[in-house]
Design a protein around this motif. Structure first.
Motif, PDB file in Angstrom:
ATOM      1  N   GLN A   9      20.027  19.729 -53.324  1.00  0.00           N
ATOM      2  CA  GLN A   9      20.030  19.044 -52.032  1.00  0.00           C
ATOM      3  C   GLN A   9      18.790  18.161 -51.921  1.00  0.00           C
ATOM      4  OE1 GLN A   9      20.152  22.556 -49.585  1.00  0.00           O
ATOM      5  NE2 GLN A   9      22.381  22.476 -49.428  1.00  0.00           N
ATOM      6  N   VAL A  10      18.979  16.989 -51.324  1.00  0.00           N
ATOM      7  CA  VAL A  10      17.881  16.049 -51.106  1.00  0.00           C
ATOM      8  C   VAL A  10      17.741  15.848 -49.602  1.00  0.00           C
ATOM      9  CG1 VAL A  10      17.015  13.714 -51.535  1.00  0.00           C
ATOM     10  CG2 VAL A  10      18.390  14.888 -53.290  1.00  0.00           C
ATOM     11  N   TYR A  11      16.509  16.007 -49.106  1.00  0.00           N
ATOM     12  CA  TYR A  11      16.225  15.844 -47.679  1.00  0.00           C
ATOM     13  C   TYR A  11      15.205  14.731 -47.464  1.00  0.00           C
ATOM     14  CZ  TYR A  11      18.491  20.308 -46.757  1.00  0.00           C
ATOM     15  OH  TYR A  11      19.412  21.324 -46.651  1.00  0.00           O
ATOM     16  N   ARG A  12      15.461  13.919 -46.475  1.00  0.00           N
ATOM     17  CA  ARG A  12      14.499  12.919 -45.984  1.00  0.00           C
ATOM     18  C   ARG A  12      14.107  13.355 -44.582  1.00  0.00           C
ATOM     19  NH1 ARG A  12      17.744   8.449 -44.900  1.00  0.00           N
ATOM     20  NH2 ARG A  12      17.946   9.361 -42.847  1.00  0.00           N
ATOM     21  N   ASP A  13      12.838  13.750 -44.405  1.00  0.00           N
ATOM     22  CA  ASP A  13      12.327  14.171 -43.095  1.00  0.00           C
ATOM     23  C   ASP A  13      13.237  15.191 -42.404  1.00  0.00           C
ATOM     24  OD1 ASP A  13      10.212  12.423 -43.456  1.00  0.00           O
ATOM     25  OD2 ASP A  13      11.127  10.833 -42.277  1.00  0.00           O
ATOM     26  N   GLY A  14      13.700  16.176 -43.126  1.00  0.00           N
ATOM     27  CA  GLY A  14      14.511  17.234 -42.531  1.00  0.00           C
ATOM     28  C   GLY A  14      15.993  16.937 -42.441  1.00  0.00           C
ATOM     29  N   VAL A  73      20.310  14.176 -47.142  1.00  0.00           N
ATOM     30  CA  VAL A  73      20.849  12.851 -47.478  1.00  0.00           C
ATOM     31  C   VAL A  73      21.632  12.860 -48.790  1.00  0.00           C
ATOM     32  CG1 VAL A  73      19.218  11.521 -46.084  1.00  0.00           C
ATOM     33  CG2 VAL A  73      18.594  12.152 -48.423  1.00  0.00           C
ATOM     34  N   ALA A  74      21.647  13.990 -49.491  1.00  0.00           N
ATOM     35  CA  ALA A  74      22.477  14.135 -50.690  1.00  0.00           C
ATOM     36  C   ALA A  74      22.653  15.618 -50.996  1.00  0.00           C
ATOM     37  CB  ALA A  74      21.840  13.429 -51.880  1.00  0.00           C
ATOM     38  N   ASP A  75      23.826  15.949 -51.568  1.00  0.00           N
ATOM     39  CA  ASP A  75      24.164  17.326 -51.890  1.00  0.00           C
ATOM     40  C   ASP A  75      25.112  17.295 -53.085  1.00  0.00           C
ATOM     41  OD1 ASP A  75      25.569  19.908 -51.883  1.00  0.00           O
ATOM     42  OD2 ASP A  75      24.679  20.209 -49.908  1.00  0.00           O
ATOM     43  N   THR A 118      22.563   9.850 -55.381  1.00  0.00           N
ATOM     44  CA  THR A 118      21.732   8.800 -54.797  1.00  0.00           C
ATOM     45  C   THR A 118      21.456   9.202 -53.355  1.00  0.00           C
ATOM     46  OG1 THR A 118      23.665   7.497 -54.135  1.00  0.00           O
ATOM     47  CG2 THR A 118      22.663   6.956 -56.265  1.00  0.00           C
ATOM     48  N   ALA A 119      20.276   8.819 -52.877  1.00  0.00           N
ATOM     49  CA  ALA A 119      19.892   9.176 -51.513  1.00  0.00           C
ATOM     50  C   ALA A 119      19.128   8.031 -50.875  1.00  0.00           C
ATOM     51  CB  ALA A 119      19.036  10.434 -51.515  1.00  0.00           C
ATOM     52  N   ASP A 120      19.438   7.765 -49.616  1.00  0.00           N
ATOM     53  CA  ASP A 120      18.726   6.759 -48.832  1.00  0.00           C
ATOM     54  C   ASP A 120      17.452   7.396 -48.288  1.00  0.00           C
ATOM     55  OD1 ASP A 120      17.827   4.784 -47.113  1.00  0.00           O
ATOM     56  OD2 ASP A 120      19.579   4.848 -45.796  1.00  0.00           O
ATOM     57  N   LEU A 121      16.318   6.830 -48.681  1.00  0.00           N
ATOM     58  CA  LEU A 121      15.023   7.342 -48.227  1.00  0.00           C
ATOM     59  C   LEU A 121      14.351   6.403 -47.241  1.00  0.00           C
ATOM     60  CD1 LEU A 121      13.573   8.508 -51.669  1.00  0.00           C
ATOM     61  CD2 LEU A 121      14.925   9.835 -50.020  1.00  0.00           C
ATOM     62  N   THR A 122      15.025   5.363 -46.820  1.00  0.00           N
ATOM     63  CA  THR A 122      14.438   4.310 -45.993  1.00  0.00           C
ATOM     64  C   THR A 122      13.710   4.876 -44.780  1.00  0.00           C
ATOM     65  OG1 THR A 122      16.181   2.801 -46.695  1.00  0.00           O
ATOM     66  CG2 THR A 122      14.906   2.170 -44.752  1.00  0.00           C
ATOM     67  N   GLY A 123      12.424   4.526 -44.671  1.00  0.00           N
ATOM     68  CA  GLY A 123      11.617   4.924 -43.528  1.00  0.00           C
ATOM     69  C   GLY A 123      11.143   6.364 -43.543  1.00  0.00           C
ATOM     70  N   GLY A 124      11.510   7.118 -44.556  1.00  0.00           N
ATOM     71  CA  GLY A 124      11.157   8.534 -44.603  1.00  0.00           C
ATOM     72  C   GLY A 124       9.690   8.773 -44.903  1.00  0.00           C
ATOM     73  N   SER A 125       9.145   9.798 -44.276  1.00  0.00           N
ATOM     74  CA  SER A 125       7.769  10.205 -44.548  1.00  0.00           C
ATOM     75  C   SER A 125       7.690  11.277 -45.621  1.00  0.00           C
ATOM     76  CB  SER A 125       7.119  10.756 -43.273  1.00  0.00           C
ATOM     77  OG  SER A 125       7.009   9.741 -42.312  1.00  0.00           O
ATOM     78  N   GLU A 126       8.778  12.067 -45.747  1.00  0.00           N
ATOM     79  CA  GLU A 126       8.759  13.190 -46.677  1.00  0.00           C
ATOM     80  C   GLU A 126      10.090  13.299 -47.413  1.00  0.00           C
ATOM     81  OE1 GLU A 126       6.937  17.270 -45.743  1.00  0.00           O
ATOM     82  OE2 GLU A 126       9.094  17.548 -45.416  1.00  0.00           O
ATOM     83  N   LEU A 127      10.022  13.558 -48.704  1.00  0.00           N
ATOM     84  CA  LEU A 127      11.183  13.818 -49.551  1.00  0.00           C
ATOM     85  C   LEU A 127      11.101  15.263 -50.008  1.00  0.00           C
ATOM     86  CD1 LEU A 127      13.549  13.145 -51.523  1.00  0.00           C
ATOM     87  CD2 LEU A 127      11.783  12.341 -53.127  1.00  0.00           C
ATOM     88  N   ARG A 128      12.199  16.019 -49.820  1.00  0.00           N
ATOM     89  CA  ARG A 128      12.260  17.400 -50.309  1.00  0.00           C
ATOM     90  C   ARG A 128      13.425  17.533 -51.271  1.00  0.00           C
ATOM     91  NH1 ARG A 128      13.327  21.745 -46.815  1.00  0.00           N
ATOM     92  NH2 ARG A 128      14.355  20.320 -45.392  1.00  0.00           N
ATOM     93  N   LEU A 129      13.148  18.031 -52.466  1.00  0.00           N
ATOM     94  CA  LEU A 129      14.166  18.328 -53.467  1.00  0.00           C
ATOM     95  C   LEU A 129      14.364  19.835 -53.458  1.00  0.00           C
ATOM     96  CD1 LEU A 129      12.787  16.113 -56.375  1.00  0.00           C
ATOM     97  CD2 LEU A 129      14.490  15.491 -54.639  1.00  0.00           C
ATOM     98  N   VAL A 130      15.554  20.273 -53.079  1.00  0.00           N
ATOM     99  CA  VAL A 130      15.840  21.698 -52.895  1.00  0.00           C
ATOM    100  C   VAL A 130      16.916  22.146 -53.880  1.00  0.00           C
ATOM    101  CG1 VAL A 130      16.721  23.418 -51.255  1.00  0.00           C
ATOM    102  CG2 VAL A 130      15.231  21.567 -50.448  1.00  0.00           C
ATOM    103  N   VAL A 131      16.718  23.319 -54.470  1.00  0.00           N
ATOM    104  CA  VAL A 131      17.737  23.959 -55.304  1.00  0.00           C
ATOM    105  C   VAL A 131      18.024  25.329 -54.703  1.00  0.00           C
ATOM    106  CG1 VAL A 131      18.356  24.833 -57.586  1.00  0.00           C
ATOM    107  CG2 VAL A 131      16.923  22.781 -57.386  1.00  0.00           C
ATOM    108  N   THR A 132      19.301  25.595 -54.398  1.00  0.00           N
ATOM    109  CA  THR A 132      19.704  26.913 -53.908  1.00  0.00           C
ATOM    110  C   THR A 132      20.459  27.644 -55.013  1.00  0.00           C
ATOM    111  OG1 THR A 132      21.863  26.293 -53.003  1.00  0.00           O
ATOM    112  CG2 THR A 132      19.921  25.946 -51.587  1.00  0.00           C
TER     113      THR A 132
END
Length: 119
Positions: free
Chosen positions: A60-65, A68-70, A84-98
Motif C-alpha cells: 500500500q502507498v499512502y500520501r499524507d494518510g 493512493v495505491a494498493d 503508480t501513485a499520485d503524490l502531488t502536493g504530498g508532505s509524506e509518503l508511506r510505503l506499507v506492507v501488510t
C-alpha cells in the motif's frame, strides 16, 4: 534493506532481478518526507523469490494518510505488479506492507525499481 532482499540477497521477483529497490518484511512501514515537491511514484512490487512456496503480502502507498495505491493480495507465484501513485502536493509518503491476513511467515516483500518524480 536498500537494494537487497530482507535476507540480504539480490531483489528477485518471479526470476526477474531488480538492481535497485527496497527489501522489507510484513508488517513494515517506510516513511519519506516529500515536502510537497514530488508528483508521482512508479514501482514494481512482489514477494521475493527467496521464500520458496510461502508468503503473501499486500503493498500500500499512502500520501499524507490517504491511500493512493494498493496491490491487492500478492503471493510468491505471481509476477511483479506495477503500481503508480499520485503524490502531488504530498508532505509524506508511506510505503506499507501488510501480511495479507494470514500471519507474516515468509512475507519477504520487494519494492523494486522505484522512481519518484520530484521538481
Amino acid at each position: 534493506m536498500l537494494n537487497r532482499s530482507i535476507d540480504g540477497r539480490p531483489l528477485t521477483i518471479q526470476g526477474t532481478h531488480y538492481p535497485e529497490g527496497l527489501g522489507a518484511h510484513a508488517f513494515s512501514e517506510i516513511t519519506y518526507h516529500l515536502g510537497g515537491a514530488c508528483s508521482a511514484l512508479s514501482v514494481n512490487v512482489g514477494v521475493d523469490d527467496e521464500v520458496g512456496a510461502n508468503g503473501s503480502v499486500v503493498f500500500q502507498v499512502y500520501r499524507d494518510g490517504t491511500k493512493v495505491a494498493d496491490s491487492g493480495l500478492m503471493t510468491v507465484d505471481q509476477p511483479a505488479k506495477h503500481l503508480t501513485a499520485d503524490l502531488t502536493g504530498g508532505s509524506e509518503l508511506r510505503l506499507v506492507v501488510t501480511d495479507g491476513g494470514n500471519g507474516n511467515n515468509s512475507d519477504h516483500a520487494d519494492w523494486a525499481g522505484p522512481l519518484i518524480t520530484c521538481r
